[in-house]
Write a protein that holds these residues in place. Structure first.
Motif, PDB file in Angstrom:
ATOM      1  N   ASP A  35       0.812  -1.221   0.000  1.00 26.98           N
ATOM      2  CA  ASP A  35       0.000   0.000   0.000  1.00 26.98           C
ATOM      3  C   ASP A  35       0.843   1.268   0.000  1.00 26.98           C
ATOM      4  N   LEU A  36       2.143   1.131   0.255  1.00 32.06           N
ATOM      5  CA  LEU A  36       3.022   2.294   0.269  1.00 32.06           C
ATOM      6  C   LEU A  36       3.362   2.709  -1.159  1.00 32.06           C
ATOM      7  N   SER A  37       3.644   3.984  -1.334  1.00 34.05           N
ATOM      8  CA  SER A  37       3.987   4.483  -2.662  1.00 34.05           C
ATOM      9  C   SER A  37       5.348   3.952  -3.091  1.00 34.05           C
ATOM     10  N   ASP A  38       5.599   3.975  -4.401  1.00 37.88           N
ATOM     11  CA  ASP A  38       6.885   3.514  -4.919  1.00 37.88           C
ATOM     12  C   ASP A  38       8.032   4.346  -4.368  1.00 37.88           C
ATOM     13  N   GLU A  39       7.790   5.640  -4.176  1.00 38.11           N
ATOM     14  CA  GLU A  39       8.845   6.517  -3.669  1.00 38.11           C
ATOM     15  C   GLU A  39       9.270   6.105  -2.261  1.00 38.11           C
ATOM     16  N   ILE A  40       8.282   5.783  -1.414  1.00 38.71           N
ATOM     17  CA  ILE A  40       8.594   5.366  -0.046  1.00 38.71           C
ATOM     18  C   ILE A  40       9.332   4.028  -0.054  1.00 38.71           C
ATOM     19  N   LEU A  41       8.850   3.103  -0.867  1.00 41.02           N
ATOM     20  CA  LEU A  41       9.494   1.795  -0.934  1.00 41.02           C
ATOM     21  C   LEU A  41      10.932   1.902  -1.438  1.00 41.02           C
ATOM     22  N   LEU A  42      11.171   2.773  -2.413  1.00 39.14           N
ATOM     23  CA  LEU A  42      12.531   2.954  -2.920  1.00 39.14           C
ATOM     24  C   LEU A  42      13.441   3.525  -1.837  1.00 39.14           C
ATOM     25  N   CYS A  43      12.907   4.444  -1.029  1.00 33.86           N
ATOM     26  CA  CYS A  43      13.690   4.983   0.088  1.00 33.86           C
ATOM     27  C   CYS A  43      14.062   3.879   1.070  1.00 33.86           C
ATOM     28  N   ILE A  44      13.143   2.960   1.302  1.00 34.12           N
ATOM     29  CA  ILE A  44      13.409   1.841   2.208  1.00 34.12           C
ATOM     30  C   ILE A  44      14.424   0.883   1.598  1.00 34.12           C
ATOM     31  N   LEU A  45      14.242   0.579   0.324  1.00 32.19           N
ATOM     32  CA  LEU A  45      15.104  -0.401  -0.343  1.00 32.19           C
ATOM     33  C   LEU A  45      16.536   0.083  -0.503  1.00 32.19           C
ATOM     34  N   ARG A  46      16.754   1.395  -0.460  1.00 34.45           N
ATOM     35  CA  ARG A  46      18.123   1.915  -0.564  1.00 34.45           C
ATOM     36  C   ARG A  46      18.983   1.478   0.615  1.00 34.45           C
ATOM     37  N   HIS A  47      18.340   1.099   1.729  1.00 31.36           N
ATOM     38  CA  HIS A  47      19.080   0.673   2.913  1.00 31.36           C
ATOM     39  C   HIS A  47      19.253  -0.851   2.960  1.00 31.36           C
ATOM     40  N   VAL A  48      18.787  -1.533   1.939  1.00 28.36           N
ATOM     41  CA  VAL A  48      18.905  -2.996   1.892  1.00 28.36           C
ATOM     42  C   VAL A  48      20.122  -3.368   1.048  1.00 28.36           C
ATOM     43  N   PRO A  49      21.021  -4.212   1.546  1.00 31.64           N
ATOM     44  CA  PRO A  49      22.187  -4.633   0.756  1.00 31.64           C
ATOM     45  C   PRO A  49      21.757  -5.250  -0.562  1.00 31.64           C
ATOM     46  N   VAL A  50      22.563  -5.024  -1.591  1.00 29.75           N
ATOM     47  CA  VAL A  50      22.191  -5.473  -2.929  1.00 29.75           C
ATOM     48  C   VAL A  50      22.042  -6.988  -2.990  1.00 29.75           C
ATOM     49  N   CYS A  51      22.801  -7.704  -2.159  1.00 29.29           N
ATOM     50  CA  CYS A  51      22.666  -9.171  -2.136  1.00 29.29           C
ATOM     51  C   CYS A  51      21.264  -9.582  -1.711  1.00 29.29           C
ATOM     52  N   ASP A  52      20.745  -8.936  -0.671  1.00 33.34           N
ATOM     53  CA  ASP A  52      19.395  -9.242  -0.211  1.00 33.34           C
ATOM     54  C   ASP A  52      18.344  -8.788  -1.222  1.00 33.34           C
ATOM     55  N   LEU A  53      18.603  -7.681  -1.902  1.00 35.35           N
ATOM     56  CA  LEU A  53      17.660  -7.217  -2.921  1.00 35.35           C
ATOM     57  C   LEU A  53      17.472  -8.261  -4.009  1.00 35.35           C
ATOM     58  N   MET A  54      18.594  -8.727  -4.543  1.00 37.85           N
ATOM     59  CA  MET A  54      18.537  -9.651  -5.673  1.00 37.85           C
ATOM     60  C   MET A  54      18.125 -11.069  -5.259  1.00 37.85           C
ATOM     61  N   LYS A  55      18.563 -11.484  -4.087  1.00 30.37           N
ATOM     62  CA  LYS A  55      18.354 -12.874  -3.682  1.00 30.37           C
ATOM     63  C   LYS A  55      17.020 -13.095  -2.995  1.00 30.37           C
ATOM     64  N   ASN A  56      16.545 -12.113  -2.231  1.00 30.92           N
ATOM     65  CA  ASN A  56      15.365 -12.313  -1.396  1.00 30.92           C
ATOM     66  C   ASN A  56      14.211 -11.374  -1.734  1.00 30.92           C
ATOM     67  N   VAL A  57      14.449 -10.056  -1.608  1.00 29.82           N
ATOM     68  CA  VAL A  57      13.356  -9.099  -1.744  1.00 29.82           C
ATOM     69  C   VAL A  57      12.716  -9.159  -3.123  1.00 29.82           C
ATOM     70  N   ALA A  58      13.535  -9.290  -4.165  1.00 30.98           N
ATOM     71  CA  ALA A  58      13.014  -9.282  -5.536  1.00 30.98           C
ATOM     72  C   ALA A  58      12.079 -10.453  -5.810  1.00 30.98           C
ATOM     73  N   ASN A  59      12.147 -11.495  -4.991  1.00 36.12           N
ATOM     74  CA  ASN A  59      11.325 -12.687  -5.219  1.00 36.12           C
ATOM     75  C   ASN A  59      10.028 -12.685  -4.417  1.00 36.12           C
ATOM     76  N   VAL A  60       9.762 -11.599  -3.676  1.00 33.67           N
ATOM     77  CA  VAL A  60       8.560 -11.554  -2.844  1.00 33.67           C
ATOM     78  C   VAL A  60       7.306 -11.389  -3.692  1.00 33.67           C
ATOM     79  N   CYS A  61       7.315 -10.404  -4.595  1.00 32.45           N
ATOM     80  CA  CYS A  61       6.160 -10.161  -5.446  1.00 32.45           C
ATOM     81  C   CYS A  61       6.607  -9.399  -6.694  1.00 32.45           C
TER      82      CYS A  61
END
Length: 729
Positions: A35-61
């Motif tokens: 329900d959060l805007s893309d801008e807010i989510l991008l701000c949150i994702l900037r603090h996530v290591p790229v390994c977790d982004l590619m390996k875990n977060v990207a596979n959620v939805c």
């Protein structure tokens, strides 16, 4: 930058509140991430290591998969200290992001294979590349540079066997366009510097041993046979950090030879850090310092103490607004430093953000220390007023004795002066600066030895201070009024070091140079008044992330450490050395209670002569679930092998387990082999070194430790040389 982050945070907060109270949202049962805007989510994702982004977060939805591949998240990629990133994961990331990355840092990724390094050639859009600590040979570097035609910044290691003649013409063309270069020299060589004609920033780290593993002396004669020498026509920043050794100093002088003939007109940063009391002489240093000041844009200056005189320093600072200054162990410059900073010797002192005054006392040490040899609160108050934007301050190896201070009315405390530096984020202090008074009872005892034993006095061994802590009665008398003033004025401190006089680590990496430049142990009685009450007062620093305490004999039971860790919940790095009595570790129970509260701790360095690393110790340490790096140093310490193994099983993020303890070589090697065999498959970055501290081959063992980890375990002496904001990548 903090205002921008605060503005983004406030904007996110408003959007979330608006989303929650929106009529459509109120009809739903809950508000989720989607329900959060893309801008807010991008701000949150900037603090996530790229390994977790590619390996875990990207596979959620599908939505998060799209956002994780947003170019704003993938332009600058750093895998430094991403210890969970094995070869398979890094290869996958490089294949997915090859066309997106502009900046890539693999700094300290010593565990990655050479074949993984080869894949970097696919990242043709990269302009900034840092492969310091990685497996880069001359031929591999040549292939990378031939593919990376847009590269403008490079950091790598020059290892034994490096040969610049193996670089292809395409690689040399890429080097000719570099504007930034950082070389870690592990063998005598110019590296690729002669190929880089357009350099604006050159950063060098010299870490060459004087002898080979076979005991053969290393020399720099091969340097003289090269036809090319460095040329720095466009150079703006030059930094050099040296490990101990004559070869390193000789090699540095070869790099500096060009400066003796010509000083680049745009040079505005010149930092040279040489450990030890007797740096090699460089006659051109005074003229270079004066040349630096002529342009009016000097940003940073650090020179060894024998390279600079008061007149040259005055000329260098006149009309400039430096951001970083270091005068470590330069007692001859004491007067001129303060005159320049306080009496109009610089154009704008408020630009100064980093100041290193370590060991700048007029004398290195004195049997009868006078007021003139100490820091003066009134002078430091003027410094705080004139240089009000200082964020990093190092006063290690200085002295301040409150009872004999010349402050107004004899009542002004040094800590009250430092409290005026409201922007301070990193502070290193001598222990005596925290003390409000002298324990006169203990001084009278220590200053009246029996004449019978005066001729039998022995020099103390390194790491074992001859303290006689009889401080139980003084604990209730501890006064922390001065420290309280400092903490109230600087509540945003993130890094704090308190180092007692005479402390020298028992680890031999920097022992020769530090031993020669540190005053004899036990000379400063004021430092003995710093105890548990002072540690407890540090609970007023809720943002504290890095804490180093060393050589504090007044710490009795460690109750202050427990109180501190209860409040400083965000503590990430903790270094404790030679606390309390050195004949027995009295604060062990408090240490165990403290460790159980350090849930965010990532690094622990513990040095104590009689450390018992038993089952209880490692059980408490297991509560530090995020721990990554562990270093234990104990000359007569013991350890429980099964407890170590169980600890490594529970704390799965630990990739550095270094224990330099007592015990036999067989016991140490057996445990090291067990840990490597059991955990190295699932932890590709695992570094296990378990070795007797007093073994004659320890120096050779330490040389095999990856340099990025070696700097961790020599934390107290190595971290103060370079300002972090001048790093190129």
């Amino acid at each position: 930058m903090s205002r921008i982050v605060r503005g983004i945070s406030e904007d996110m907060h408003r959007q979330i509140i608006q989303a929650v109270f929106d009529e459509d949202t109120m009809s739903s049962t809950s508000v989720g991430m989607s329900d959060l805007s893309d801008e807010i989510l991008l701000c949150i994702l900037r603090h996530v290591p790229v390994c977790d982004l590619m390996k875990n977060v990207a596979n959620v939805c599908h939505k998060l998969h799209t956002l994780c591949h947003d170019k704003t998240l993938l332009t600058n990629v750093s895998l430094s200290e991403e210890y969970q990133a094995d070869d398979v994961l890094v290869r996958s990331i490089l294949k997915q992001l090859a066309n997106h990355m502009q900046s890539l840092s693999l700094n300290g990724c010593y565990w990655l294979s050479g074949s993984t390094m080869e894949l970097l050639a696919r990242c043709r859009g990269v302009t900034h590349l840092d492969v310091t600590g990685c497996r880069i040979t001359s031929l591999r570097l040549s292939r990378l540079l031939s593919s990376l035609s847009l590269l403008r910044s490079l950091a790598f290691d020059v290892t034994p066997g490096f040969n610049s003649a193996q670089l292809s013409s395409e690689a040399v063309d890429s080097l000719s366009r570099l504007s930034e270069l950082r070389q870690t020299l592990l063998t005598p060589s110019y590296g690729v510097v002669p190929c880089c004609a357009q350099l604006r920033k050159l950063m060098l780290q010299f870490d060459i041993s004087d002898v080979t593993r076979e005991g053969i002396g290393v020399c720099c004669q091969l340097m003289m046979g090269q036809s090319s020498v460095p040329h720095y026509q466009q150079l703006e920043e030059f930094t050099a950090r040296l490990a101990p050794g004559e070869v390193n100093q000789t090699l540095l002088l070869l790099y500096l030879a060009v400066f003796s003939v010509h000083v680049p007109k745009r040079l505005r940063v010149f930092l040279v850090s040489i450990p030890g009391p007797n740096p090699a002489h460089w006659p051109a240093a005074p003229s270079l310092a004066q040349s630096l000041g002529q342009g009016g844009d000097l940003e940073a200056l650090q020179l060894p103490r024998s390279w600079l005189d008061s007149f040259s320093l005055k000329r260098a600072l006149e009309g400039n607004s430096p951001k970083h200054l270091s005068f470590s162990r330069c007692p001859a410059l004491w007067t001129q430093v303060f005159q320049s900073l306080l009496e109009g010797g610089v154009r704008d002192a408020k630009q100064l953000t980093s100041l290193n005054l370590s060991g700048i006392n007029k004398v290195l040490y004195s049997e009868c220390r006078s007021v003139e040899d100490q820091l003066v609160p009134e002078t430091m108050s003027r410094l705080a007023a004139g240089c009000s934007n200082i964020r990093q301050l190092n006063l290690m190896h200085t002295h301040y004795h409150h009872e004999s201070s010349p402050g107004q009315g004899g009542e002004t405390h040094l800590c009250a002066s430092l409290a005026k530096l409201t922007h301070l984020r990193s502070l290193t202090l001598p222990a005596c600066a925290l003390s409000d008074s002298l324990n006169t009872h203990q001084v009278s005892i220590n200053n009246t030895p029996s004449p019978l034993f005066l001729g039998l006095k022995k020099n103390p061994r390194v790491g074992l201070q001859n303290y006689k802590p009889d401080l139980e009665s003084s604990l209730s008398e501890d006064s922390t009024s001065g420290l309280s003033l400092l903490l109230a004025g600087c509540p945003f401190l993130e890094t704090l070091e308190v180092i007692g006089p005479g402390f020298v680590s028992a680890l031999p990496r920097l022992e020769p140079c530090t031993r020669a430049s540190v005053e004899p142990r036990g000379m400063c009685e004021w430092a003995r008044g710093v105890g548990d009450a002072h540690l407890a007062a540090l609970e007023a620093l809720p943002r504290l992330r890095r804490l180093s305490l060393a050589g504090l004999p007044g710490v009795l039971k460690g109750t202050g450490l427990v109180q501190l860790t209860q409040q400083c919940r965000d503590l990430r790095v903790l270094s404790l050395a030679n606390m309390g009595s050195l004949k027995t570790m009295n604060y062990s129970p408090a240490l165990l209670d403290s460790l159980k509260q350090c849930t965010q701790l990532q690094e622990l360095r513990l040095e104590q002569p009689y450390l018992n690393a038993n089952e209880s110790f490692f059980e408490a340490l297991s509560c530090c679930s995020r721990l990554q790096r562990l270093c234990l140093i104990s000359r007569s310490g013991t350890f429980d092998p099964l407890a170590v193994e169980n600890f490594m099983e529970r704390c799965r993020h630990v990739i550095m387990c270094h224990m330099f303890m007592g015990g036999t070589l067989v016991a140490c090697r057996t445990l090291q082999k067990v840990l490597l065999n059991r955990f190295s498959v699932e932890r590709s970055a695992l570094s296990v070194v378990i070795y007797p501290l007093q073994h004659e081959d320890l120096t050779l063992v330490i040389r095999d430790i990856p340099l990025t980890l070696l700097d961790r375990i020599t934390l107290f002496q190595s971290h103060v040389a370079q300002p972090p904001h001048l790093s190129p990548l």
